[in-house]
Design a protein around this motif. Structure first.
Motif, mmCIF file in Angstrom:
data_model
loop_
_atom_site.group_PDB
_atom_site.id
_atom_site.type_symbol
_atom_site.label_atom_id
_atom_site.label_comp_id
_atom_site.label_asym_id
_atom_site.label_seq_id
_atom_site.Cartn_x
_atom_site.Cartn_y
_atom_site.Cartn_z
ATOM 1 N N ILE A 100 0.816 -1.215 0.000
ATOM 2 C CA ILE A 100 0.000 0.000 0.000
ATOM 3 C C ILE A 100 0.849 1.265 0.000
ATOM 4 O O ILE A 100 0.518 2.256 -0.663
ATOM 5 C CB ILE A 100 -0.966 0.005 1.202
ATOM 6 N N ASP A 101 1.957 1.247 0.745
ATOM 7 C CA ASP A 101 2.782 2.452 0.832
ATOM 8 C C ASP A 101 3.289 2.907 -0.531
ATOM 9 O O ASP A 101 3.464 4.108 -0.756
ATOM 10 C CB ASP A 101 3.954 2.205 1.774
ATOM 11 N N LEU A 104 0.621 4.989 -2.014
ATOM 12 C CA LEU A 104 0.572 6.307 -1.378
ATOM 13 C C LEU A 104 1.696 7.206 -1.871
ATOM 14 O O LEU A 104 1.503 8.414 -2.052
ATOM 15 C CB LEU A 104 0.656 6.151 0.142
ATOM 16 N N VAL A 115 -3.695 11.777 -1.110
ATOM 17 C CA VAL A 115 -3.118 10.587 -0.475
ATOM 18 C C VAL A 115 -4.153 9.846 0.353
ATOM 19 O O VAL A 115 -4.180 8.607 0.363
ATOM 20 C CB VAL A 115 -1.900 10.975 0.385
ATOM 21 N N GLU A 116 -5.035 10.560 1.030
ATOM 22 C CA GLU A 116 -6.039 9.890 1.861
ATOM 23 C C GLU A 116 -7.058 9.141 1.009
ATOM 24 O O GLU A 116 -7.560 8.088 1.414
ATOM 25 C CB GLU A 116 -6.727 10.894 2.787
ATOM 26 N N ARG A 119 -5.326 6.030 0.042
ATOM 27 C CA ARG A 119 -5.283 5.151 1.214
ATOM 28 C C ARG A 119 -6.617 4.411 1.387
ATOM 29 O O ARG A 119 -6.643 3.204 1.643
ATOM 30 C CB ARG A 119 -4.966 5.959 2.469
ATOM 31 N N ARG A 120 -7.721 5.128 1.249
ATOM 32 C CA ARG A 120 -9.034 4.496 1.425
ATOM 33 C C ARG A 120 -9.273 3.414 0.380
ATOM 34 O O ARG A 120 -9.756 2.318 0.700
ATOM 35 C CB ARG A 120 -10.148 5.545 1.365
ATOM 36 N N SER A 122 -6.985 1.721 -1.244
ATOM 37 C CA SER A 122 -6.047 0.626 -1.000
ATOM 38 C C SER A 122 -6.459 -0.211 0.203
ATOM 39 O O SER A 122 -6.372 -1.442 0.174
ATOM 40 C CB SER A 122 -4.631 1.184 -0.808
ATOM 41 N N GLU A 123 -6.885 0.451 1.276
ATOM 42 C CA GLU A 123 -7.320 -0.284 2.455
ATOM 43 C C GLU A 123 -8.554 -1.120 2.166
ATOM 44 O O GLU A 123 -8.685 -2.253 2.640
ATOM 45 C CB GLU A 123 -7.599 0.678 3.616
ATOM 46 N N TRP A 130 -2.645 -4.466 6.976
ATOM 47 C CA TRP A 130 -1.396 -3.705 6.929
ATOM 48 C C TRP A 130 -0.252 -4.602 7.375
ATOM 49 O O TRP A 130 -0.457 -5.532 8.155
ATOM 50 C CB TRP A 130 -1.480 -2.466 7.825
ATOM 51 N N LEU A 176 5.729 9.069 5.103
ATOM 52 C CA LEU A 176 5.013 7.918 5.636
ATOM 53 C C LEU A 176 5.783 7.287 6.794
ATOM 54 O O LEU A 176 5.209 6.911 7.819
ATOM 55 C CB LEU A 176 4.788 6.883 4.534
#
Length: 210
Positions: A100-101, A104, A115-116, A119-120, A122-123, A130, A176
Motif C-alpha cells: 500500500i505504501d 501512497l 493521499v487519503e 489510502r481508502r 487501498s485499504e 497492513w 510515511l
C-alpha cells in the motif's frame, strides 16, 4: 492470522528485491515457511496488470492517474485474497516487495492525487490488512537513476518519469515513515548490501522474538 507480514519499500533501484531475497533466505534458514511475493504481479491476474501498467506502451496509451491507482488496487485485492492472507493464516512469513505504501508514494505524492483517497481505496482493496513491519530502503533519485542505467534495459513507465516525480516519491515515502515509526524501519540504501542485510535481520530478529 498468526503469520508475519513484512514489506520492503523504496524508490526504483533501491535494492528491494535483493534485500527481500536475502531476508527470505535468512528466514528460511531459521525453519520458517517464507512466502516471497511482490506487487504488482504476485498472481496471474497481477502479472498481466503489471505488464500493462509498467510495459504497456502504445498498447494502452496514456493512463489516467486515477485509473492507474484503481488498477494497482485491483492487483492488491486479488493478491491479498489469493496469496497474502492464506499464507498468514497458516503461520507463514510473507516477505513482499511493495504494498500500500507504494500506492501512497507513487500515485499519491508522485501523481499528486489525494493521499487519503488513495489510502481508502487501498485499504478497501486489502480488507484493512497492513504489514507488521515495513522496511524502507531510502535512496536519493540521482543515485537511483544511476543504478538503473548501470543495470541496462529499457525503463518502465514509472522509472521513465522525470526527476521531480522521483523526488516527490522519495519524500512521500519519508513522510510515511515519519508518521508511522513503529511500523517503519528506514535503512540508508547507499550502504553495502551485506550491511543493509545485517541491519534488516537485526530489526526482524527483534520483531520475531517479541
Amino acid at each position: 492470522m498468526s503469520g508475519t507480514f513484512i514489506t520492503l519499500e523504496g524508490g526504483d533501484g533501491a535494492g528491494k528485491t535483493t534485500q527481500a531475497d536475502m531476508l527470505g533466505q535468512w528466514l528460511d534458514g531459521r525453519g520458517l515457511e517464507v512466502v516471497r511475493t511482490r506487487e504488482p504481479g504476485g498472481t496471474r491476474l497481477g502479472a498481466e496488470l503489471r505488464r500493462l501498467l509498467l510495459h504497456g506502451g502504445d498498447e494502452i496509451g496514456d493512463v489516467d492517474a486515477r485509473a492507474e491507482a484503481l488498477l494497482y488496487a485491483a492487483d492488491r485485492a486479488q493478491h491479498v485474497a489469493k496469496v497474502v492472507r492464506p499464507a498468514l493464516e497458516r503461520d507463514a512469513v510473507v516477505v513482499q516487495d511493495r504494498y500500500i505504501d507504494s500506492s501512497l508514494a507513487y500515485q499519491g505524492a508522485g501523481r499528486v492525487l489525494d493521499v487519503e483517497e488513495v489510502r481508502r481505496i487501498s485499504e478497501w482493496a486489502a480488507g484493512g490488512l497492513w504489514p507488521h513491519l515495513t522496511i524502507l530502503l531510502d535512496l536519493d533519485p540521482e543515485t537511483s537513476a544511476g543504478r538503473r542505467r548501470a543495470r541496462g534495459g529499457s525503463a518502465d513507465r514509472l522509472e521513465a518519469e522525470d526527476t521531480a516525480f522521483h523526488v516527490a516519491v522519495r519524500e512521500g515515502f519519508r513522510a510515511l515513515a515519519a508518521a508511522d515509526p513503529h511500523r517503519y524501519f528506514t535503512v540508508d540504501a547507499t550502504l553495502p548490501v551485506d550491511e543493509i542485510h545485517t541491519r534488516i535481520i537485526g530489526r526482524v530478529s527483534g520483531y520475531l522474538t517479541r
